[in-house]
Design a protein around this motif. Structure first.
Motif, PDB file in Angstrom:
ATOM      1  N   ASP A 168       0.724  -0.932  -0.162  1.00 62.12           N
ATOM      2  CA  ASP A 168       0.219  -0.105  -0.096  1.00 62.12           C
ATOM      3  C   ASP A 168       1.016   1.223   0.087  1.00 62.12           C
ATOM      4  OD1 ASP A 168      -1.761   2.053   0.575  1.00 62.12           O
ATOM      5  OD2 ASP A 168      -2.805   1.316   1.919  1.00 62.12           O
ATOM      6  N   ARG A 169       1.026   1.881  -1.176  1.00 60.58           N
ATOM      7  CA  ARG A 169       1.764   3.037  -1.260  1.00 60.58           C
ATOM      8  C   ARG A 169       1.459   4.133  -0.171  1.00 60.58           C
ATOM      9  NH1 ARG A 169       3.908   4.654  -7.219  1.00 60.58           N
ATOM     10  NH2 ARG A 169       5.145   2.779  -7.328  1.00 60.58           N
ATOM     11  N   GLU A 170       0.237   4.270  -0.011  1.00 63.21           N
ATOM     12  CA  GLU A 170      -0.240   5.461   0.819  1.00 63.21           C
ATOM     13  C   GLU A 170       0.120   5.205   2.485  1.00 63.21           C
ATOM     14  OE1 GLU A 170      -1.757   8.084  -0.097  1.00 63.21           O
ATOM     15  OE2 GLU A 170      -1.110   7.600  -2.021  1.00 63.21           O
ATOM     16  N   ARG A 171       0.060   3.449   2.687  1.00 64.65           N
ATOM     17  CA  ARG A 171       0.240   3.441   4.003  1.00 64.65           C
ATOM     18  C   ARG A 171       1.401   2.010   4.103  1.00 64.65           C
ATOM     19  NH1 ARG A 171      -5.520   3.123   6.178  1.00 64.65           N
ATOM     20  NH2 ARG A 171      -4.698   1.225   6.701  1.00 64.65           N
ATOM     21  N   PRO A 172       2.628   2.299   3.578  1.00 63.22           N
ATOM     22  CA  PRO A 172       3.442   1.017   3.646  1.00 63.22           C
ATOM     23  C   PRO A 172       3.928   0.269   5.049  1.00 63.22           C
ATOM     24  CG  PRO A 172       4.954   3.045   3.403  1.00 63.22           C
ATOM     25  CD  PRO A 172       3.173   3.359   3.452  1.00 63.22           C
ATOM     26  N   VAL A 173       4.483  -0.765   5.014  1.00 69.76           N
ATOM     27  CA  VAL A 173       4.617  -1.466   6.070  1.00 69.76           C
ATOM     28  C   VAL A 173       6.550  -0.921   6.222  1.00 69.76           C
ATOM     29  CG1 VAL A 173       5.800  -3.384   7.189  1.00 69.76           C
ATOM     30  CG2 VAL A 173       3.563  -3.328   6.205  1.00 69.76           C
ATOM     31  N   ILE A 174       6.939  -0.280   7.040  1.00 72.16           N
ATOM     32  CA  ILE A 174       8.300   0.148   7.367  1.00 72.16           C
ATOM     33  C   ILE A 174       9.257  -0.631   8.010  1.00 72.16           C
ATOM     34  CG2 ILE A 174       9.314   2.135   8.126  1.00 72.16           C
ATOM     35  CD1 ILE A 174       6.943   3.787   7.426  1.00 72.16           C
ATOM     36  N   ALA A 175      10.382  -0.863   7.786  1.00 71.28           N
ATOM     37  CA  ALA A 175      11.314  -1.599   8.640  1.00 71.28           C
ATOM     38  C   ALA A 175      12.082  -0.679   9.251  1.00 71.28           C
ATOM     39  CB  ALA A 175      12.147  -2.488   7.922  1.00 71.28           C
ATOM     40  N   GLU A 176      11.791  -0.122  10.466  1.00 71.70           N
ATOM     41  CA  GLU A 176      12.696   0.834  11.264  1.00 71.70           C
ATOM     42  C   GLU A 176      13.847   0.494  11.676  1.00 71.70           C
ATOM     43  OE1 GLU A 176      10.010   2.510  14.141  1.00 71.70           O
ATOM     44  OE2 GLU A 176       9.123   3.303  12.730  1.00 71.70           O
ATOM     45  N   VAL A 177      14.171  -0.869  11.848  1.00 70.98           N
ATOM     46  CA  VAL A 177      15.456  -1.643  12.291  1.00 70.98           C
ATOM     47  C   VAL A 177      15.527  -2.671  11.628  1.00 70.98           C
ATOM     48  CG1 VAL A 177      16.602  -2.609  14.192  1.00 70.98           C
ATOM     49  CG2 VAL A 177      15.209  -0.710  14.952  1.00 70.98           C
ATOM     50  N   ASN A 178      16.779  -2.955  10.834  1.00 71.08           N
ATOM     51  CA  ASN A 178      17.221  -4.061  10.095  1.00 71.08           C
ATOM     52  C   ASN A 178      18.650  -4.268  10.385  1.00 71.08           C
ATOM     53  OD1 ASN A 178      17.572  -5.973   8.240  1.00 71.08           O
ATOM     54  ND2 ASN A 178      17.113  -4.773   6.564  1.00 71.08           N
TER      55      ASN A 178
END
Length: 140
Positions: free
Chosen positions: A89-99
């Motif tokens: 979902d481009r409007e509400r993507p899943v984000i990896a804050e730590v990797n």
């Protein structure tokens, strides 16, 4: 209307420059490959047959998911990552804050034996994700 003709020397000059650029590119590519081989030989483990990876599936709920993937006993984390399996979902993507690499002991000087993640899911629905760690024997 003036007709412009390329002389044989001009065409050969361009052809020579193209051949020179191709040869330079091939030499640079060869140096990068040789550099990569040299780098691989200098890594802190011996032989690729001992390198392994662990893949696990997680489900990211609405909100946050903090998780890790742990190497087998006696191995260290040398890489890791994730593969997002859900709908994008481009409007509400899943984000990896730590990797990033981590250790399960919590002590800063210990060997990194895991790969840690912190995901943020801004959607109402859960999302599946595969998480990975690449492991190699600990020297020493």
């Amino acid at each position: 209307m003036t007709e412009h003709r390329h002389g044989e020397g001009e065409v050969m000059g361009r052809f020579g420059r193209v051949i020179g650029l191709v040869a330079a590119g091939a030499l640079a590519g060869g140096a990068l490959v040789a550099g990569g081989v040299a780098l691989a030989d200098g890594l802190p483990w011996s032989g690729g047959e001992h390198v392994s990876y662990v893949k696990e599936r997680r489900t990211i709920p609405a909100g946050y998911l903090s998780t890790n993937v742990v190497c087998p006993q006696g191995q260290q984390a040398v890489g890791g990552g994730y593969a997002h399996l859900g709908e994008h979902d481009r409007e509400r993507p899943v984000i990896a804050e730590v990797n990033a690499p981590s250790n399960t002991s919590g002590k800063p000087d210990e060997v990194n034996n895991a790969w840690s993640f912190l995901f943020m899911n801004d959607k109402e629905e859960t999302t599946p994700i595969d998480v990975y760690v690449i492991c190699a024997p600990i020297d020493g």
